[in-house]
Design a protein around this motif. Sequence first.
Motif, mmCIF file in Angstrom:
data_model
loop_
_atom_site.group_PDB
_atom_site.id
_atom_site.type_symbol
_atom_site.label_atom_id
_atom_site.label_comp_id
_atom_site.label_asym_id
_atom_site.label_seq_id
_atom_site.Cartn_x
_atom_site.Cartn_y
_atom_site.Cartn_z
ATOM 1 N N LYS A 135 0.879 -1.160 -0.003
ATOM 2 C CA LYS A 135 0.093 -0.023 0.092
ATOM 3 C C LYS A 135 0.828 1.096 0.089
ATOM 4 O O LYS A 135 0.592 2.181 -0.775
ATOM 5 C CB LYS A 135 -0.877 0.034 1.240
ATOM 6 C CG LYS A 135 -1.836 -1.026 1.147
ATOM 7 C CD LYS A 135 -2.613 -0.925 2.422
ATOM 8 C CE LYS A 135 -3.995 -2.143 2.374
ATOM 9 N NZ LYS A 135 -4.487 -2.166 3.616
ATOM 10 N N THR A 136 1.899 1.061 0.754
ATOM 11 C CA THR A 136 2.893 2.321 0.966
ATOM 12 C C THR A 136 3.958 1.913 0.845
ATOM 13 O O THR A 136 4.607 0.783 1.409
ATOM 14 C CB THR A 136 2.604 2.993 2.081
ATOM 15 O OG1 THR A 136 1.314 3.291 2.474
ATOM 16 C CG2 THR A 136 3.374 4.287 2.379
ATOM 17 N N THR A 155 10.205 1.402 -7.184
ATOM 18 C CA THR A 155 9.289 2.283 -7.372
ATOM 19 C C THR A 155 7.992 1.556 -7.849
ATOM 20 O O THR A 155 6.835 2.510 -7.844
ATOM 21 C CB THR A 155 9.729 3.272 -8.229
ATOM 22 O OG1 THR A 155 10.171 2.800 -9.502
ATOM 23 C CG2 THR A 155 10.861 4.102 -7.608
ATOM 24 N N THR A 158 4.137 -0.204 -5.671
ATOM 25 C CA THR A 158 2.851 0.273 -5.162
ATOM 26 C C THR A 158 2.041 0.794 -6.615
ATOM 27 O O THR A 158 2.930 1.129 -7.536
ATOM 28 C CB THR A 158 2.941 1.128 -4.158
ATOM 29 O OG1 THR A 158 1.637 1.791 -3.737
ATOM 30 C CG2 THR A 158 3.629 2.499 -4.608
ATOM 31 N N THR A 160 0.437 3.543 -7.067
ATOM 32 C CA THR A 160 0.122 5.141 -7.131
ATOM 33 C C THR A 160 1.335 5.793 -6.476
ATOM 34 O O THR A 160 1.963 5.305 -5.578
ATOM 35 C CB THR A 160 -0.984 5.503 -6.516
ATOM 36 O OG1 THR A 160 -1.046 6.888 -6.690
ATOM 37 C CG2 THR A 160 -1.205 4.968 -5.107
ATOM 38 N N SER A 161 1.652 7.210 -7.374
ATOM 39 C CA SER A 161 2.798 7.717 -6.595
ATOM 40 C C SER A 161 2.504 8.476 -5.491
ATOM 41 O O SER A 161 3.356 8.824 -4.686
ATOM 42 C CB SER A 161 3.125 8.778 -7.918
ATOM 43 O OG SER A 161 2.036 9.449 -7.843
ATOM 44 N N GLU A 162 1.238 8.632 -5.082
ATOM 45 C CA GLU A 162 0.822 9.301 -3.808
ATOM 46 C C GLU A 162 1.188 8.554 -2.650
ATOM 47 O O GLU A 162 1.351 9.140 -1.599
ATOM 48 C CB GLU A 162 -0.643 9.490 -3.659
ATOM 49 C CG GLU A 162 -1.283 10.546 -4.796
ATOM 50 C CD GLU A 162 -1.487 10.066 -5.899
ATOM 51 O OE1 GLU A 162 -2.029 8.759 -6.246
ATOM 52 O OE2 GLU A 162 -1.399 10.887 -7.066
ATOM 53 N N THR A 163 1.659 7.214 -2.855
ATOM 54 C CA THR A 163 1.937 6.279 -1.612
ATOM 55 C C THR A 163 3.257 5.953 -1.750
ATOM 56 O O THR A 163 3.955 4.922 -1.339
ATOM 57 C CB THR A 163 1.141 5.141 -1.152
ATOM 58 O OG1 THR A 163 0.990 4.263 -2.714
ATOM 59 C CG2 THR A 163 -0.253 5.500 -1.137
ATOM 60 N N TYR A 165 7.424 7.183 -1.346
ATOM 61 C CA TYR A 165 8.194 8.143 -0.643
ATOM 62 C C TYR A 165 9.525 7.965 -0.711
ATOM 63 O O TYR A 165 10.134 6.702 -0.586
ATOM 64 C CB TYR A 165 7.531 8.228 0.872
ATOM 65 C CG TYR A 165 6.346 8.451 1.066
ATOM 66 C CD1 TYR A 165 5.865 9.721 1.425
ATOM 67 C CD2 TYR A 165 5.707 7.470 1.337
ATOM 68 C CE1 TYR A 165 4.215 10.055 1.366
ATOM 69 C CE2 TYR A 165 4.089 7.740 1.379
ATOM 70 C CZ TYR A 165 3.761 9.114 1.498
ATOM 71 O OH TYR A 165 2.201 9.342 1.774
#
Length: 169
Positions: A135-136, A155, A158, A160-163, A165
């Motif tokens: 998820k993250t 990379t 996950t 989505t790039s929103e999760t 870091y």
Amino acid sequence: MDEFPGESKEYKSVDSATNEDEAVHYPVEFLNSLELSGIPPHTLNVKIGSPIMSLCSLEPPKASNGTRCVVTRLHTNVIEATISCGPYKGETVLVPRIPLVPSDSELPFKFRRLQFPVKVCFAMNINKSQDQIFKTIGVDLTSECFSHGMFYVSTSRTGTSETLYFGPK
């Protein structure tokens, strides 16, 4: 580990030199202090709910090297866990104590460790993350460890790039 409710259970390994003639030179206390890659620690502290990772193939293909699980029950000679990701997510796996002999060790002798083949796992390296979805994701870029393809693998775990870091903090 302190954040998990309940009491932790401590499992100590049984270590011995594989060659009886070398046992005099390598006392048990010394063998207990060794921390090697791919070998569980001498003292394994776990709680119900703690994340663990398998260090060898227990029930292939269901529970192979790198399978992430969550501890559900702690027994004297077996740890019961639920697989937390992949095609076998939700299935129960029983982890017994087994003898492990480090094969790629730079030690001048061989020894055997009888222990559960798992480590508590709050993070993992990029190679272990292959074929898994999270998820993250947090990618630690504090050291130059990347080789060809590692950035892509790190990379793409996950959706989505929103999760996703990056950074040391």
